[in-house]
Design a protein around this motif. Structure first.
Motif, PDB file in Angstrom:
ATOM      1  N   ALA A 176       1.040  -1.238  -0.099  1.00  0.00           N
ATOM      2  CA  ALA A 176       0.047  -0.040   0.065  1.00  0.00           C
ATOM      3  C   ALA A 176       0.942   1.218  -0.020  1.00  0.00           C
ATOM      4  CB  ALA A 176      -0.900  -0.011   1.189  1.00  0.00           C
ATOM      5  N   TRP A 217      -3.607   4.181  -1.591  1.00  0.00           N
ATOM      6  CA  TRP A 217      -3.410   2.804  -1.165  1.00  0.00           C
ATOM      7  C   TRP A 217      -3.836   3.033   0.217  1.00  0.00           C
ATOM      8  CZ3 TRP A 217      -4.923  -1.811  -2.635  1.00  0.00           C
ATOM      9  CH2 TRP A 217      -4.634  -2.147  -4.135  1.00  0.00           C
ATOM     10  N   LEU A 264      -7.926   3.493  -7.782  1.00  0.00           N
ATOM     11  CA  LEU A 264      -6.888   2.482  -8.216  1.00  0.00           C
ATOM     12  C   LEU A 264      -7.231   1.412  -9.345  1.00  0.00           C
ATOM     13  CD1 LEU A 264      -6.321   1.713  -4.312  1.00  0.00           C
ATOM     14  CD2 LEU A 264      -4.491   2.827  -5.798  1.00  0.00           C
TER      15      LEU A 264
END
Length: 820
Positions: free
Chosen positions: A181, A186, A216
């Motif tokens: 992440a 993230w 994302l």
């Protein structure tokens, strides 16, 4: 001068005397004292010292530092001393115990959590105030501790303020997530997942999650999150110190990370449906429900979130996974969630609950019943179901079977191969679940139209592999499947009908039952569980005399946890007995199709903590009593956990309800319930434990162990004996084995052995000396030719021991050799 009556009083005297050295000694004595509760007297000591001039407080802190080595190894006591010193300095420079504070925090980082009275939060605040960040391990323990710190606002606020890292370290999945992440998107997604602390997501929560996923990319999010979930439940990367009492924290989920897992499960259900997502959520349910000693299921809340994720996922795969889990999950709360999810799907489709389970079973790539071929270039994958296992084999371009996946398939068809292998695993799990579901249908009073039954059972690509090994009735005529068709006992084809039901031996003539057993053997049919060989429990004269209860399975001693698990699998509800001053209901099985409730009365055995109980106080063993039946809506019974009479719990003006006479219980219901109870005793009895020859704790179970381990055979053992009488002549060791009475006799070179057909315990010549052989947990059935049914573990144990003892001169195990 007044006479000191406590550490605090003496501390005040030392302050009045202007003696910082002796005052420091009294400080440490007071903080180590338990007279002030779990916190010692930290607050009281602080109150005494906080009004001293700053210079005097500094002198006192340095005096404490000089004597700090005398505190000892108690980390909590050291923590209170260090916290007090920090508060006395009130932010001033020159703390002489900085190194000791860091060392204490490092040690605390190996704990699961601390009680707020230990004051480690003050040490953490001191480090932060000095501009030194806390290590991730310390952040994790502070967060976990803050979850239980409702009465300590300072610790609760500190826990909320620690937002970096976004997950707690120490678990494989969380550390992989922290590595993956990278970047604000993230991090925001993980932070949002960590807010999933309610029973279900709100519309606003979903909207925020969709926006984060959109930034994302759905495929990227799914692939990444599934890689994290694959690591859930694996051993911790940072082992924690196990406390003296309670569950081992290394076997549990980090409670802070568990909240994030719930959020990830919700988030996955917002993505387009995908088979990998369904598999991951199903696996998360089962991983979260694995039992931890002293705790129970690891995390029912995570399991519930995964069920909700499946329920919110469209498509046949999610429905199939819900149906599979419904047959396997025994934890009450999660089972209710699964049932509700299936009920909702059924209502939406206008179907019944049972129908939705039947229609939910996929084909898993099978094109015929139990078989399919898939082409991968020049190679062919053959998927076949054998028994309750799906197997994959390969043929090359020449049609020759090869041992492994061809290299060209791995190279050119990696994704298709991955999906095929996953389907094989899915089919394996579903086969086991469907076998258990079918075995429970005997009490469901389920019937089908002929056409629906053929579609959902006999001709279903997966379920058909089980259904074609069972016996059915078509318009009352018994039939089984053989040689490509449904056939009667006389092998006449059955080509149609109106109503189909599952055949049961209750009410059948003995000659018919034997004839069907011969028919199955003649056609080489191995049933997935006992049906033609199913034990039948008829009402006895003793039960007619007692009238409303059966003592057939009373006065046994069972291992409680094994009984509890087995009861749940068979559809019974049970409450673990604790060695406490409280009561509990009997083990019960609801029979809604019959309007009945079956009860098996049990009680905890013994009183000695740690001998008769686990460390947490749960009884290790139970004693058994009556089996009774009541109307399904009758008030429940309960009895003291220590034992004693059961009584009906009446509320809101309810009247007591009498048990139903056993003669009024339908024979099928009576037989199936008593068969369950016989199974509980046969599997969980301490009489099956070969290491209990000494009678267990204090030898008090010696008489029971002997009477059970070598006594009269119960119904299931009698079925086993009848099978062995037919089976033994076909074995390679047939010339060394005979079945006589309660035993399988095995003639070895050293001794002749008698293996009890109920318990598997062994006696040997010349004086019926006991031979202890501890069998491995899951013995395979030795190669013995045709077997009429699967699932008899004790049969496997007995045959395995017989094969070992028939060739006793080849035994090398020193534990066994020392007894021969």
């Amino acid at each position: 001068m007044r006479t000191p009556t406590s550490h605090l009083a003496r501390l005040r005297d030392r302050i009045d005397d202007g003696d910082p050295v002796r005052a420091a000694a009294e400080v440490m004595k007071a903080l180590g004292s338990r007279s002030g509760g779990w916190s010692g007297q930290w607050d009281s000591v602080l109150d005494v010292l906080r009004d001293l001039p700053a210079e005097h407080r500094r002198e006192l802190v340095h005096a404490v530092a000089d004597h700090f080595g005398s505190v000892g190894d108690d980390l909590e006591e050291r923590g209170r001393v260090l916290a007090l010193c920090h508060r006395l300095l009130d932010g001033a420079a020159g703390d002489p115990l900085v190194a000791e504070r860091r060392e204490a925090l490092d040690e605390v980082g190996r704990w699961h959590s601390f009680w707020y009275t230990s004051r480690f939060d003050v040490l953490a605040e001191a480090e932060l105030s000095a501009g030194r960040p806390l290590t991730p391990a310390v952040v994790a323990v502070v967060r976990r501790s803050a979850l239980n710190a409702a009465t300590c606002k300072e610790l609760a606020l500190l826990g909320k303020s620690l937002t970096d890292p976004v997950l707690n370290v120490g678990e494989q999945w969380s550390e992989q997530a922290l590595r993956d992440a990278t970047g604000p998107d993230w991090e925001a997604l993980l932070a949002h997942a960590a807010t999933a602390d309610s029973s279900k997501p709100t519309a606003a929560w979903d909207d925020r999650a969709r926006a984060l996923v959109g930034a994302l990319g759905t495929d990227r999010v799914r692939e990444t999150v599934l890689s994290w979930l694959a690591l859930v439940g694996r051993p911790r990367t940072l082992p924690l110190v196990r406390p003296a009492y309670g569950p081992d924290p290394n076997d549990t989920f980090d409670p802070c990370n568990a909240t994030a897992l719930r959020g990830l499960a919700w988030l996955l259900s917002l993505l387009p449906p995908h088979p990998d997502t369904v598999r991951a959520l199903g696996a998360l349910v089962e991983t979260s429900l694995r039992k931890v000693a002293g705790l129970g299921p690891r995390s029912p809340k995570v399991a519930g979130a995964a069920v909700l994720g499946l329920a919110r996922t469209d498509g046949e795969a999610a429905l199939a996974e819900l149906a599979r889990l419904a047959t396997r999950v025994t934890f009450k709360t999660t089972a209710k969630l699964l049932d509700a999810a299936l009920q909702e799907r059924a209502a939406a489709l206008g179907l019944g609950r049972e129908e939705i389970e039947e229609l939910a079973v996929p084909a898993y790539g099978l094109t015929g019943v139990g078989r399919a071929e898939h082409r991968f270039g020049d190679a062919t994958a053959v998927l076949e179901v054998h028994g309750t296992r799906a197997r994959l084999t390969w043929r090359n371009a020449a049609g020759k079977t090869v041992r492994s996946v061809p290299a060209a398939v791995k190279r050119d068809h990696a994704e298709e191969l991955k999906e095929l292998k996953a389907a094989v695993k899915d089919a394996d799990r579903m086969l086991s679940a469907q076998s258990e579901r079918l075995d429970r249908l005997f009490l469901a009073r389920r019937t089908w139209s002929y056409a629906a039954w053929r579609e959902r059972y006999l001709d279903h690509p997966l379920v058909g592999t089980l259904a074609r090994r069972l016996l059915w009735t078509v318009d009352g005529t018994p039939a089984g499947y053989a040689d490509g068709a449904l056939r009667t006992l006389a092998d006449d084809p059955v080509t149609g009908g109106t109503e189909v039901a599952l055949w049961h031996p209750v009410g059948r003539e003995p000659a018919e039952i034997v004839a069907w057993r011969d028919w199955l053997e003649r056609h080489g049919v191995t049933q997935p569980f006992k049906q033609a060989h199913r034990e039948v429990y008829l009402l006895t004269d003793a039960e007619r005399a007692t009238r409303t209860y059966s003592n057939r399975f009373a006065a046994h001693v069972l291992r409680q946890h094994q009984f509890h698990s087995l009861a749940a699998v068979r559809g019974w509800r049970n409450q673990l007995r604790l060695c406490v001053d409280g009561s509990a209901p009997p083990a019960t099985r609801a029979l809604p199709a019959w309007g009945l409730r079956a009860e098996y009365w049990i009680e905890g055995d013994g009183q000695e903590h740690g001998v008769d109980t686990t460390d947490s106080g749960t009884y290790l063993r139970l004693r058994t009593d009556q089996v009774r039946f009541y109307p399904i809506d009758a008030p429940g019974n309960s009895a003291h956990c220590y034992g004693g009479e059961y009584s009906m719990w009446l509320r809101d003006g309810q009247e007591p309800v009498d048990p139903i006479p056993l003669e009024d219980i339908p024979p099928l219901v009576l037989s199936e319930v008593l068969r369950d109870v016989d199974l509980f005793v046969g599997v969980a009895s301490v009489g099956n434990d070969p290491t209990w020859q000494d009678g267990g704790p204090g030898g008090r179970f010696g008489a029971y162990w002997t009477s059970y381990g070598f006594g009269e055979l119960n119904q299931s053992a009698q079925t086993r004996r009848a099978l062995l009488e037919r089976l033994v002549p076909r074995l390679a060791m047939a010339d060394r084995c005979t079945v006589e009475g309660r035993f399988l006799h095995v003639k070895g070179e050293r001794h002749t052995y008698k293996i009890h057909l109920g318990s598997g315990n062994i006696l040997m010549t010349p004086n019926d000396q006991y031979l202890c052989i501890v069998q491995k947990s899951d013995p395979a059935v030795p190669q013995a030719g045709y077997l009429p049914f699967e699932g008899d573990r004790m049969l496997a144990v007995i045959l395995s021991k017989a094969m070992l003892l028939a060739d006793d001169t080849a035994i090398t195990d020193p534990t066994i050799l020392s007894q021969l």
